[in-house]
Design an enzyme around this catalytic site. Structure first.
Site, PDB file in Angstrom:
ATOM      1  N   GLY A  80      25.562  31.204  -2.190  1.00 36.23           N
ATOM      2  CA  GLY A  80      24.750  30.045  -2.731  1.00 36.23           C
ATOM      3  C   GLY A  80      24.257  29.169  -1.508  1.00 36.23           C
ATOM      4  O   GLY A  80      25.040  28.993  -0.787  1.00 36.23           O
ATOM      5  N   GLY A 120      22.519  24.739  -1.266  1.00 35.93           N
ATOM      6  CA  GLY A 120      21.917  23.438  -1.764  1.00 35.93           C
ATOM      7  C   GLY A 120      21.682  22.530  -0.535  1.00 35.93           C
ATOM      8  O   GLY A 120      21.685  22.874   0.418  1.00 35.93           O
ATOM      9  N   TYR A 148      23.632  20.352   0.468  1.00 36.56           N
ATOM     10  CA  TYR A 148      24.814  19.993   1.443  1.00 36.56           C
ATOM     11  C   TYR A 148      24.959  21.079   2.430  1.00 36.56           C
ATOM     12  O   TYR A 148      25.044  20.830   3.675  1.00 36.56           O
ATOM     13  CB  TYR A 148      26.005  20.091   0.331  1.00 36.56           C
ATOM     14  N   GLY A 149      24.488  22.431   1.964  1.00 32.33           N
ATOM     15  CA  GLY A 149      24.904  23.398   3.060  1.00 32.33           C
ATOM     16  C   GLY A 149      24.956  24.851   2.247  1.00 32.33           C
ATOM     17  O   GLY A 149      24.371  24.897   0.930  1.00 32.33           O
ATOM     18  N   VAL A 184      27.242  28.316   0.509  1.00 29.84           N
ATOM     19  CA  VAL A 184      28.705  28.370   0.099  1.00 29.84           C
ATOM     20  C   VAL A 184      28.792  29.936   0.497  1.00 29.84           C
ATOM     21  O   VAL A 184      27.993  30.571   0.146  1.00 29.84           O
ATOM     22  CB  VAL A 184      28.584  28.101  -1.534  1.00 29.84           C
ATOM     23  N   LYS A 223      32.607  25.934   1.075  1.00 31.37           N
ATOM     24  CA  LYS A 223      31.403  25.246   1.017  1.00 31.37           C
ATOM     25  C   LYS A 223      31.073  24.431   2.588  1.00 31.37           C
ATOM     26  O   LYS A 223      31.969  23.574   2.863  1.00 31.37           O
ATOM     27  CB  LYS A 223      31.344  24.297  -0.145  1.00 31.37           C
ATOM     28  N   ASP A 231      26.145  14.616 -11.290  1.00 31.43           N
ATOM     29  CA  ASP A 231      25.295  15.486 -11.122  1.00 31.43           C
ATOM     30  C   ASP A 231      25.683  16.966 -11.952  1.00 31.43           C
ATOM     31  O   ASP A 231      25.580  17.904 -11.631  1.00 31.43           O
ATOM     32  CB  ASP A 231      25.349  15.990  -9.566  1.00 31.43           C
TER      33      ASP A 231
END
Length: 958
Positions: free
Chosen positions: A638, A640, A642-643, A645, A659, A755
């Site tokens: 995955g 997002g 942020y970066g 996973v 993560k 969130d």
């Protein structure tokens, strides 16, 4: 300071030595007795608390042992009568341990709550205890592939809940028992669907009383015994039958004329008996696919025209059955026909198979007949025709291909999945996904497949997908499967080699092996219908994760060494603490700094002191790179803002989620430190746990527990293949609400998630919800809790889920999370994203809502996979709660604690336990009776019971 450490260590040592055991004392003593007589028990079988310390293969409910599943563990020894002390035991599966031997103890009849007794492919011997007939809850009895002797106990007729009875492949003798005025018998098993008695030495007649019209049998497998007499006409009364195997006995006399009443039968084997009289007329058996009546003494007859009416027929085997005359060409036009074997008969004339090559026909074997000619039409070369020892091939100089016997053998093996096979070492094997690993291996044996063309690879592809879907459904750690070398054995069973490859690492742990073994031994895996009934013979697994193989003695030696080493470490700690108390403070601080894994924080005063963590571990960059296979693409699960996973595997075999922040999104050191301090304090079963972090080589990484079933968003979209019915959605909503309520009300300090959305709610192996991703979370003080006073300078969140009041005022409170959760509830109802094709789900529901109408007038908006054909108990109240959560003013919204209570009430009103796991509750909620599956291996979507900790197929008739 030193004296305080000394006191702490002494107290800790006392606690370690005095921690009370969780396991019931009688249960522990029973397991200890088994451990003492078994070799090669799992290394985790140490201590006096099997339930609390989680002995491999042992499942407990509260303090009582309810399940023992130890398939393919390499156990050696016998089963003692001490097993009877496990009075709450429901499941006992010791399959695929060929060194487990000796007789079954009669005391096994004391296990009054036992539902599954599964001892497949061991080496048990002696008589089957008559006391098994006194187990009132028994539904699965699988004792096949052992060395049991003596007769079938008549007492088994008392098992009125029995669904599966498999005594095949033993050395049982005597008659098949039926009831008399004073004794029970197998004719009383009117609710049983499976009689598997093949490959024994049973003798005498098949009792007519064995069968009746009230039975629901689907399998009668009596092949390869010593049965005599005639086939009873009462067999024709059991119209539910789908597979009949009476072959390889000494049955005589004519076949009953009413046998064609069995219109649901798909496979029938009557071969290798001494049956006489006319060939039975099977007109009307339209589902018949495989018919074998070879090697009997039927009256001479022309090739019957009714053969051509069997539209489902794939295989006709009529060797040595006195057939004569010419085979009509229209017979070969049956669309499903694959094989015709009519060797050693009196068939004559010219063989003409017409245009059958456009169908599935692959083999016609007519050796030793009187065929005088062959019409060689275009395309016929695709069919294997064998006419050896017929006049057409006995003319001098004939060299036609049909005058020799071709050597064919399927060499199928699961193809590689768009990759190049790896070069593996240390006895590892490259998987279909080109990963080197130690697979779990064994043989799949299908007792009555509906096809005979073993070179049709499509069948095996279907089976591979079915296996993987089953392993995925039961959340087993399987990466891929390999099937190879399909062949027929002497009993005409279809045999396949099976390799099951581990997911995320190169080997399975013991839980993975026992779970896979149980799915196969307990018949939880249901193969496609064309494969028919099966059994699995698993090999012992020798490469468990985190273990060095060895004997019980070496295992015990390791335990002793470990205990001594542990005691030595504690002693050294106590001694070191005492010495430390007498050292100078300056020296102590220097030593602490040199050995402090967080010293990198202390070197930068702007970041602050050492993080104050509760249970989180500091990982080095090299460790996480190793655990994630250098952050490989295959482990990327995955991404997002942020970066990315990544999935990783610790040396213990535990899966983790890493993560990893990308350079542009990394926080400052102080913010990162604050975040891990905050998350390390969060401990709740409905919140994803932080296991550790990495602040090394300029990297920022967070390490979480791995949650195997992805996000709620993926399940609602159908990506994971998990069907979320109404009850599962209620349970998911409750779990997520509990996690969020914990963050708001019980975490220290309380946390606003900021969130909440369906992609941040993950589902574990039992579909329990876990709140995840705290990248935007904010702690709040008690003074701020419940008030619109926490002002943030930058609004963050996800459009569609974001609280409009927060967006307009920039005032963040826990009620903003409540709004987002309300959107998730509406997403659970509709299956739609919050904003989809320009439509906002909150507005759509509010517009359509009419409380005076059925389903609140929301029928067209509801997700179809929610189960609209069932009663959606509590739907109205669920909608009401969701709409309260999305009120425009935060003050009008409930707290998450209040939301939890509302959803709990909904579940209770629906007659469900709000504290049960999601998977188990749903399994009992759906109306399984709606299924109308033809084949015994097609079950309804929710025909599994998870209440015992393992998936168990339900036994109610479909």
């Amino acid at each position: 300071m030193g004296s305080r450490i000394l006191v702490f260590l002494v107290v800790a040592l006392i606690q370690v030595c005095t921690t009370p055991a969780v396991t019931n004392n009688d249960d522990f003593n029973a397991l200890k007795a088994l451990k003492d007589i078994w070799e090669n028990v799992p290394p985790s079988w140490v201590g006096s608390d099997p339930c609390g310390s989680r002995w491999d293969g042992i499942l407990c409910t509260n303090s009582r042992v309810t399940s023992i599943t130890l398939a393919s563990m390499g156990l050696k020894g016998t089963l003692s009568g001490d097993i009877s002390n496990l009075s709450e035991l429901q499941i006992l599966d010791l399959s695929y341990n060929p060194e487990l031997s000796g007789p079954l103890p009669p005391a096994i009849g004391d296990l009054k709550k036992l539902t599954s007794l599964i001892l497949v492919s061991c080496r048990f011997s002696g008589p089957i205890p008559d006391t098994i007939g006194s187990l009132p809850q028994l539904t699965y009895l699988s004792l096949n592939s052992n060395g049991f002797t003596g007769s079938i106990p008549p007492s088994l007729g008392n098992l009125d809940k029995l669904y599966w009875l498999d005594l095949a492949d033993n050395r049982l003798t005597g008659n098949i028992p039926v009831s008399t005025g004073t004794t029970p018998g197998l004719d009383l098993l009117v609710h049983t669907k499976h009689f598997h008695f093949g490959f024994n030495q049973l003798s005498g007649h098949i009792p007519p009383k064995l069968f009746s019209s009230g039975m629901v049998l689907i399998h009668v497998l009596l092949e390869s015994n010593k049965l005599t007499g005639s086939i009873p006409s009462t067999l024709g009364l059991v119209k539910s039958l789908e597979v009949v195997r009476l072959d390889n006995n000494s049955l005589a006399g004519p076949v009953p004329s009413n046998i064609n009443n069995l219109t649901s039968v798909s496979e029938m084997y009557l071969s290798n008996n001494v049956l006489t009289g006319p060939l039975p007329n099977l007109t009307g058996m339209d589902l018949l696919t495989y018919l074998d009546m070879s090697n009997n003494s039927f009256e001479a007859t022309d090739f019957p025209p009714w053969f051509s009416t069997l539209q489902s027929l794939t295989t006709l085997v009529m060797e040595t059955t006195q057939l004569q005359g010419q085979i009509p060409s229209d017979f070969f036009s049956l669309s499903n026909l694959q094989t015709v074997d009519a060797r050693n008969n009196q068939l004559n004339g010219t063989l003409d198979i017409g245009t059958s090559t456009i169908n599935q026909l692959s083999l016609i074997d007519l050796r030793k007949n009187k065929i005088s000619g062959f019409t060689n039409r275009p395309g016929v070369e695709k069919v294997g025709v064998i006419l050896v020892d017929n006049p057409v091939c006995q003319e001098t100089g004939v060299t036609e291909r049909y005058c020799s016997v071709p050597q064919t053998e399927s060499s199928y093996s699961t193809p590689l999945n768009n990759c190049v096979a790896s070069l593996c070492f240390a006895n590892q094997i490259s998987s279909p996904n080109c990963k080197c690993a130690f697979p779990y291996t064994g043989l799949l044996k299908f007792r009555a497949p509906s096809f005979s063309n073993l070179e049709n690879n499509t069948y095996y592809t279907v089976l591979e997908k079915s296996l993987m879907n089953s392993f995925k459904l039961h959340q087993l750690p399987v990466d891929s499967v390999n099937l190879s070398h399909p062949r027929k054995d002497s009993s005409t069973y279809l045999v396949l080699n099976l390799q099951v490859f581990p997911f995320g690492q190169d080997r399975f742990n013991r839980t993975g092996i026992s779970s896979i073994g149980f799915v196969l031994s307990n018949q939880t895996f249901k193969p496609p219908s064309l494969f028919g009934p099966f059994f699995f013979i698993g090999d012992a697994y020798l490469n468990f994760a985190g273990e060095v193989t060895g004997s019980k003695k070496s295992s015990n030696t390791g335990v002793i060494i470990g205990a001594v080493a542990g005691g030595s470490v504690l002693l050294l700690l106590l001694l070191g603490a005492g010495l430390y108390a007498h050292r100078q403070k300056k020296r102590a601080e220097k030593a602490t700094e040199q050995n402090n894994p967080f010293a990198q924080w202390e070197s930068n005063m702007s970041i602050g002191g050492v993080p104050q963590l509760k249970g989180a571990r500091n990982f080095s960059f090299e460790e996480l790179r190793k655990y994630s296979n250098n952050f490989s693409e295959t482990n990327d699960i995955g991404s997002g803002g942020y970066g990315n996973v990544y999935r990783g595997v610790l040396p213990t075999g535990e899966l983790i989620a890493i993560k990893r922040a990308q350079q542009g999104s990394m926080q400052g050191g102080l913010e990162f430190k604050t975040e891990i301090e905050l998350l390390s304090r969060v401990h709740h079963k409905n919140v994803v746990s932080l296991l550790g972090f990495c602040f090394d080589r300029g990297e920022q990484m967070l390490v979480y527990e791995f949650v195997p079933n992805g996000s709620l968003m993926e399940s609602l979209s159908g990506k994971t293949g998990i069907r979320l019915d109404w009850v599962r959605r209620l349970k998911v909503a409750l779990g997520a609400a509990r996690g969020l309520a914990y963050l708001h009300e019980l975490a220290n300090p309380p946390i606003i998630h900021r969130d909440i959305k369906s992609s941040n709610i993950l589902l574990d192996e039992r579909l329990n919800a876990k709140v995840a991703d705290f990248g935007l979370s904010k702690p709040m003080g008690d003074s701020e809790k419940g008030h619109l006073t926490h002002v943030t300078t930058q609004v963050k969140g996800t459009m569609g889920y974001m609280d409009p009041e927060y967006y307009m005022t920039q005032q963040l409170t826990e009620k903003s999370d409540v709004y987002s959760f309300g959107v998730v509830m509406l997403e659970l109802l509709t299956g739609k994203r919050p904003i989809e094709k320009g439509k906002y789900v909150v507005r759509e529901v509010k517009t359509a809502l009419d409380r005076a109408k059925y389903l609140y007038n929301l029928g067209e908006l509801l997700d179809s996979s929610i189960g609209l054909d069932t009663t959606l108990k509590g739907l109205d109240k669920f909608v009401d709660v969701a709409l309260k959560c999305v009120e425009e003013n935060g003050s009008d919204r409930p707290t998450m604690g209040e939301v939890v209570k509302e959803i709990e009430n909904i579940l209770q009103l629906a007659g469900l336990n709000p504290n049960a796991d999601s998977a188990s509750t749903s399994a009992s909620y759906d109306d399984a009776s709606k299924g109308n599956a033809k084949h015994p291996y097609i079950f309804s979507k929710d025909a599994f019971d998870y209440s015992g900790g393992f998936p168990v197929a339900k036994v109610e008739p479909l």
